[in-house]
Write a protein that holds these residues in place. Sequence first.
Motif, mmCIF file in Angstrom:
data_model
loop_
_atom_site.group_PDB
_atom_site.id
_atom_site.type_symbol
_atom_site.label_atom_id
_atom_site.label_comp_id
_atom_site.label_asym_id
_atom_site.label_seq_id
_atom_site.Cartn_x
_atom_site.Cartn_y
_atom_site.Cartn_z
ATOM 1 N N GLY A 134 12.185 42.280 37.243
ATOM 2 C CA GLY A 134 12.966 42.415 36.026
ATOM 3 C C GLY A 134 13.917 43.594 36.047
ATOM 4 O O GLY A 134 14.953 43.582 35.373
ATOM 5 N N ILE A 135 13.587 44.616 36.826
ATOM 6 C CA ILE A 135 14.448 45.793 36.911
ATOM 7 C C ILE A 135 15.823 45.415 37.447
ATOM 8 O O ILE A 135 16.846 45.889 36.959
ATOM 9 N N ILE A 136 15.861 44.530 38.456
ATOM 10 C CA ILE A 136 17.157 44.114 38.996
ATOM 11 C C ILE A 136 17.725 42.922 38.231
ATOM 12 O O ILE A 136 18.946 42.783 38.116
ATOM 13 N N ALA A 137 16.863 42.077 37.691
ATOM 14 C CA ALA A 137 17.349 40.953 36.886
ATOM 15 C C ALA A 137 18.053 41.459 35.626
ATOM 16 O O ALA A 137 19.007 40.843 35.140
ATOM 17 N N ALA A 138 17.605 42.584 35.121
ATOM 18 C CA ALA A 138 18.209 43.157 33.915
ATOM 19 C C ALA A 138 19.688 43.460 34.129
ATOM 20 O O ALA A 138 20.498 43.308 33.211
ATOM 21 N N ALA A 139 20.037 43.857 35.349
ATOM 22 C CA ALA A 139 21.444 44.131 35.653
ATOM 23 C C ALA A 139 22.272 42.866 35.502
ATOM 24 O O ALA A 139 23.412 42.904 35.016
ATOM 25 N N GLY A 140 21.705 41.735 35.905
ATOM 26 C CA GLY A 140 22.402 40.464 35.753
ATOM 27 C C GLY A 140 22.599 40.095 34.298
ATOM 28 O O GLY A 140 23.663 39.591 33.902
ATOM 29 N N ILE A 141 21.581 40.327 33.467
ATOM 30 C CA ILE A 141 21.706 40.052 32.032
ATOM 31 C C ILE A 141 22.794 40.926 31.421
ATOM 32 O O ILE A 141 23.662 40.437 30.685
ATOM 33 N N TYR A 142 22.756 42.209 31.746
ATOM 34 C CA TYR A 142 23.765 43.116 31.207
ATOM 35 C C TYR A 142 25.163 42.670 31.643
ATOM 36 O O TYR A 142 26.106 42.674 30.836
ATOM 37 N N ALA A 143 25.301 42.294 32.912
ATOM 38 C CA ALA A 143 26.604 41.879 33.435
ATOM 39 C C ALA A 143 27.125 40.640 32.717
ATOM 40 O O ALA A 143 28.304 40.564 32.363
ATOM 41 N N LEU A 144 26.265 39.666 32.499
ATOM 42 C CA LEU A 144 26.694 38.438 31.823
ATOM 43 C C LEU A 144 27.088 38.709 30.374
ATOM 44 O O LEU A 144 27.942 38.012 29.813
ATOM 45 N N GLU A 145 26.487 39.712 29.778
ATOM 46 C CA GLU A 145 26.785 40.021 28.379
ATOM 47 C C GLU A 145 27.989 40.950 28.212
ATOM 48 O O GLU A 145 28.606 40.981 27.155
ATOM 49 N N HIS A 146 28.345 41.705 29.273
ATOM 50 C CA HIS A 146 29.366 42.731 29.114
ATOM 51 C C HIS A 146 30.510 42.690 30.130
ATOM 52 O O HIS A 146 31.553 43.316 29.885
ATOM 53 N N HIS A 147 30.344 41.997 31.260
ATOM 54 C CA HIS A 147 31.315 42.142 32.346
ATOM 55 C C HIS A 147 32.095 40.879 32.687
ATOM 56 O O HIS A 147 32.817 40.869 33.687
ATOM 57 N N VAL A 148 31.965 39.841 31.916
ATOM 58 C CA VAL A 148 32.668 38.605 32.258
ATOM 59 C C VAL A 148 34.135 38.671 31.842
ATOM 60 O O VAL A 148 35.035 38.526 32.684
ATOM 61 N N GLU A 149 34.394 38.919 30.587
ATOM 62 C CA GLU A 149 35.781 38.913 30.100
ATOM 63 C C GLU A 149 36.627 39.974 30.788
ATOM 64 O O GLU A 149 37.834 39.780 30.995
ATOM 65 N N ARG A 150 36.014 41.098 31.172
ATOM 66 C CA ARG A 150 36.770 42.170 31.789
ATOM 67 C C ARG A 150 37.298 41.793 33.178
ATOM 68 O O ARG A 150 38.164 42.499 33.718
ATOM 69 N N MET A 151 36.826 40.682 33.758
ATOM 70 C CA MET A 151 37.353 40.238 35.051
ATOM 71 C C MET A 151 38.852 39.969 34.991
ATOM 72 O O MET A 151 39.536 40.012 36.013
ATOM 73 N N ALA A 152 39.370 39.699 33.793
ATOM 74 C CA ALA A 152 40.811 39.490 33.649
ATOM 75 C C ALA A 152 41.587 40.715 34.118
ATOM 76 O O ALA A 152 42.696 40.598 34.650
ATOM 77 N N GLU A 153 41.018 41.896 33.961
ATOM 78 C CA GLU A 153 41.667 43.119 34.443
ATOM 79 C C GLU A 153 41.775 43.096 35.967
ATOM 80 O O GLU A 153 42.796 43.526 36.522
ATOM 81 N N ASP A 154 40.729 42.611 36.619
ATOM 82 C CA ASP A 154 40.754 42.516 38.084
ATOM 83 C C ASP A 154 41.865 41.578 38.543
ATOM 84 O O ASP A 154 42.549 41.841 39.534
ATOM 85 N N HIS A 155 42.021 40.475 37.830
ATOM 86 C CA HIS A 155 43.057 39.506 38.190
ATOM 87 C C HIS A 155 44.452 40.099 37.991
ATOM 88 O O HIS A 155 45.343 39.896 38.820
ATOM 89 N N GLU A 156 44.615 40.851 36.921
ATOM 90 C CA GLU A 156 45.901 41.514 36.686
ATOM 91 C C GLU A 156 46.196 42.537 37.778
ATOM 92 O O GLU A 156 47.330 42.647 38.259
ATOM 93 N N ASN A 157 45.174 43.289 38.167
ATOM 94 C CA ASN A 157 45.361 44.283 39.224
ATOM 95 C C ASN A 157 45.664 43.631 40.570
ATOM 96 O O ASN A 157 46.443 44.168 41.367
ATOM 97 N N ALA A 158 45.056 42.477 40.821
ATOM 98 C CA ALA A 158 45.334 41.761 42.072
ATOM 99 C C ALA A 158 46.789 41.290 42.105
ATOM 100 O O ALA A 158 47.458 41.388 43.148
ATOM 101 N N LYS A 159 47.271 40.789 40.990
ATOM 102 C CA LYS A 159 48.676 40.367 40.927
ATOM 103 C C LYS A 159 49.613 41.554 41.119
ATOM 104 O O LYS A 159 50.639 41.454 41.799
ATOM 105 N N LEU A 160 49.262 42.686 40.520
ATOM 106 C CA LEU A 160 50.064 43.901 40.680
ATOM 107 C C LEU A 160 50.089 44.328 42.147
ATOM 108 O O LEU A 160 51.145 44.699 42.674
ATOM 109 N N LEU A 161 48.938 44.255 42.801
ATOM 110 C CA LEU A 161 48.866 44.589 44.228
ATOM 111 C C LEU A 161 49.748 43.664 45.046
ATOM 112 O O LEU A 161 50.526 44.122 45.900
#
Length: 358
Positions: A239-266
């Motif tokens: 559960g210690i490592i599974a918790a990271a996955g839960i946190y990521a699914l709750e907080h890090h999905v929408e922010r991937m759009a920033e990565d896509h913008e940065n890739a286009k800028l690159l």
Amino acid sequence: MTDSITIDLYSDTVTKPTLAMRRYMCDAEVGDEQLGEDPTVNRLQEMVAELLGKEAALFLPSGTMCNQAAYAVHCQPGDEIIMDRTAHPLHFEGGGPTTLRGILVQPVDGDHGIFTAEQVREALHTRSRYQPRSKLISIEQTANLGGGRCWPLETIREVCDVAHSNGLATHMDGARLLNAVVATGIPAREYARSFDSLWLDLSKGLGAPVGGVLAGSESFIREAWRYKQLLGGSMRQAGIIAAAGIYALEHHVERMAEDHENAKLLAQGLAQLPGVRVNPNEVETNIVIFDVAETGLSGEQFARQMIREHGVRFSQFSLMGPAIIRGITHLGITREDITTALRATEQIVRSASLQAVG
């Protein structure tokens, strides 16, 4: 001169858990995962099953294990999997299908890692005692060596329809599935609908330190558990490592759009540099693949100089050509990092150009 890496575009696998994620992991409730008693692992599996619209899911230590367990469930020794020639399981999983289960791979030449229903028809073996049985179609979303291209939903449906009508199972290597979801706005369960099995990675764009989650029917997951045990993937207080996955699914999905913008800028910045070949219009998600051959540098020389002189790390992909470089954006990369990386790249390629003239 520097040998330390200050801007790491090598892969989205280099992400590190955020402070908030680490705190969430520390507070995770745990139990014996092998006995089904870890509530955090169970919650993660339920979340992913719901996200992908499948009956059940299974937390595994790596995406490679997700693929190999799925292949082992779907295929018998001597069976054959059809996948793109650039697919990750073909090149970067240690020959797992053949080594672990005696499964053959039939590669097809897709366009940027994406093949068609017609190519599947052409690759199918007839039901003959002389030939291996075509048993499974495996696609990679997004297509890594295809430059992070998103499989179109209609193409997925067509390919899977051909597979199912010919008695084949279907599997998605969803290492960057959520990048495709963010880029296209198509829900994950819509991408997943045509597949008998699929998984998503927690340790790439989502930023968790480890793990992937495989999903499918209840009977498929029961059988996949056997291979999780066999391959040493069963854990205890996970559960210690599974918790990271839960946190990521709750907080890090929408922010991937920033990565896509940065890739286009690159990509846009690289396209302005002499000797660098890249098409910014082909960048759909967080992967940028470019060619430095016209600078006079090999891919290895370019990558080595970038680290040594500027602390910027790209990955060099000799599989795709001697001067092919890949950069991947992620939650550890800012817009300012992209600007700095482009400035460093310009210095390297202009210096190479001057040396060539001299």
